[in-house]
Motif scaffolding. Sequence first.
Motif, PDB file in Angstrom:
ATOM      1  N   SER A  81       0.827  -0.721  -0.099  1.00 15.19           N
ATOM      2  CA  SER A  81      -0.170  -0.257  -0.345  1.00 15.19           C
ATOM      3  C   SER A  81       1.065   0.925   0.325  1.00 15.19           C
ATOM      4  CB  SER A  81      -0.587   0.048   1.103  1.00 15.19           C
ATOM      5  OG  SER A  81      -0.229  -0.021   2.350  1.00 15.19           O
ATOM      6  N   GLY A  82       2.078   0.843   0.010  1.00 19.50           N
ATOM      7  CA  GLY A  82       3.189   1.886  -0.268  1.00 19.50           C
ATOM      8  C   GLY A  82       3.846   2.249   0.532  1.00 19.50           C
ATOM      9  N   GLY A  83       3.687   2.210   1.875  1.00 18.58           N
ATOM     10  CA  GLY A  83       3.045   2.366   3.582  1.00 18.58           C
ATOM     11  C   GLY A  83       4.539   2.134   3.859  1.00 18.58           C
ATOM     12  N   THR A  84       4.956   2.129   4.894  1.00 20.35           N
ATOM     13  CA  THR A  84       5.976   1.851   6.129  1.00 20.35           C
ATOM     14  C   THR A  84       5.684   1.463   7.636  1.00 20.35           C
ATOM     15  OG1 THR A  84       7.673   2.927   4.679  1.00 20.35           O
ATOM     16  CG2 THR A  84       8.558   2.204   6.909  1.00 20.35           C
ATOM     17  N   GLY A  94       1.627  10.293   6.732  1.00 21.71           N
ATOM     18  CA  GLY A  94      -0.239  10.826   6.274  1.00 21.71           C
ATOM     19  C   GLY A  94      -0.926   9.697   7.677  1.00 21.71           C
ATOM     20  N   SER A  95      -1.117   9.053   7.593  1.00 22.31           N
ATOM     21  CA  SER A  95      -2.065   8.324   8.855  1.00 22.31           C
ATOM     22  C   SER A  95      -1.325   6.538   8.956  1.00 22.31           C
ATOM     23  CB  SER A  95      -3.067   7.959   8.815  1.00 22.31           C
ATOM     24  OG  SER A  95      -3.593   7.510   7.710  1.00 22.31           O
ATOM     25  N   TYR A  96      -1.440   6.310  10.327  1.00 16.49           N
ATOM     26  CA  TYR A  96      -1.287   4.616  10.740  1.00 16.49           C
ATOM     27  C   TYR A  96      -2.725   4.299  10.319  1.00 16.49           C
ATOM     28  CZ  TYR A  96       3.065   5.405  12.859  1.00 16.49           C
ATOM     29  OH  TYR A  96       4.721   6.348  13.393  1.00 16.49           O
ATOM     30  N   CYS A 110       2.176   3.041   8.422  1.00 15.15           N
ATOM     31  CA  CYS A 110       2.231   4.816   7.728  1.00 15.15           C
ATOM     32  C   CYS A 110       1.951   4.696   6.974  1.00 15.15           C
ATOM     33  CB  CYS A 110       3.725   5.566   8.593  1.00 15.15           C
ATOM     34  SG  CYS A 110       3.361   7.697   7.903  1.00 15.15           S
ATOM     35  N   VAL A 111       0.685   5.180   6.098  1.00 20.32           N
ATOM     36  CA  VAL A 111       0.194   5.306   5.026  1.00 20.32           C
ATOM     37  C   VAL A 111       0.352   6.570   4.130  1.00 20.32           C
ATOM     38  CG1 VAL A 111      -0.961   4.486   2.767  1.00 20.32           C
ATOM     39  CG2 VAL A 111      -0.659   2.964   4.790  1.00 20.32           C
ATOM     40  N   PRO A 112       1.806   6.925   3.450  1.00 21.67           N
ATOM     41  CA  PRO A 112       1.421   8.441   2.795  1.00 21.67           C
ATOM     42  C   PRO A 112       0.330   9.348   3.030  1.00 21.67           C
ATOM     43  CG  PRO A 112       2.949   7.331   1.920  1.00 21.67           C
ATOM     44  CD  PRO A 112       2.188   6.185   2.490  1.00 21.67           C
ATOM     45  N   SER A 113      -0.455   9.864   2.998  1.00 20.81           N
ATOM     46  CA  SER A 113      -1.218  10.901   2.343  1.00 20.81           C
ATOM     47  C   SER A 113      -0.944  11.570   1.087  1.00 20.81           C
ATOM     48  CB  SER A 113      -2.126  12.649   3.299  1.00 20.81           C
ATOM     49  OG  SER A 113      -0.587  13.194   3.474  1.00 20.81           O
TER      50      SER A 113
END
Length: 294
Positions: A81-84, A94-96, A110-113
């Motif tokens: 999903s492009g997160g870390t 962005g948001s967790y 953590c998914v970037p906004s």
Amino acid sequence: MLAFLVLAVLSLAVPSYGLDDSGCAALGGTCTDYRYTTCKAGYVTNKCAGDTYRRCCLNCDATCQALESSYATYDSSCAASGGTCKVTSNYCSGSYVSGKCGGPSDRKCCVPSSGGGGSNSIGLSYSSCAGVNMVLRDGWGARPPKYTNAMHTPVSQVFIHHTTGSACYDQDRCSSLIRSHQNYHMDSNGWADIGYNFLIGEDGRVYEGRGFDRQGGHTQGYNSVSIAVSFVGDYTSRLPNQAALNAAKAIIDCGVQLGKVTSGYRLKGHRDVGSTACPGDTLYSHIRTWSHYS
């Protein structure tokens, strides 16, 4: 006497932590700007001098490192999903999101906004860029920068470099080499961070250096008006493989797509503006055939 008593009372009223970094040091941690470095063991507030962004990164010892490695085997959903995945006391642009990471409940994705969010370039997302397999700073184990200078974008110039030294063909080896280049730039050269905006491995990955939004330390006289893409290795007598060449073009195209690089940018080799052999004879001859070279 009265003045002495007032000072004594004030000294009792002021907490010892927060006036300097001793509170963090007592925990075995390191004070740093939490926006720019992922802390595997998590951050603690009110233990460091400076503004609210400067927080205490707890030490991740051998046991912590082993646990983190085991957790990471269950992080594929977050990566897709492009997160870390990281402990939620870390900064997230962005948001967790829960349920996408291995490990304890406070380790989340953590998914970037929308339109934003790398570990280095806050508010910037690479996930929408075709052909970019990005390893963010925390992914290759970057040290925090000593300081940063914002880049005014879009920039109109792109410089191609090579690091010299060994090449790399997998993420572990590339990360190790890039850490050594960062150490040299910061400790021997006295620079704020690794000099390049992005680095390219022959594993086909792009490694985030200073990113699009911070001035680099790569091409004297042009650092504030350009980005540098550096191939890991020495390309005096051979070309990087096709995967690396494709990755370099992809991150430049990504910069154009995100509005960080002008569509009519000019591409140059480092040697075009300085007394240097960089980026190596063979690579330099090749980039002169790219459409934006001038």
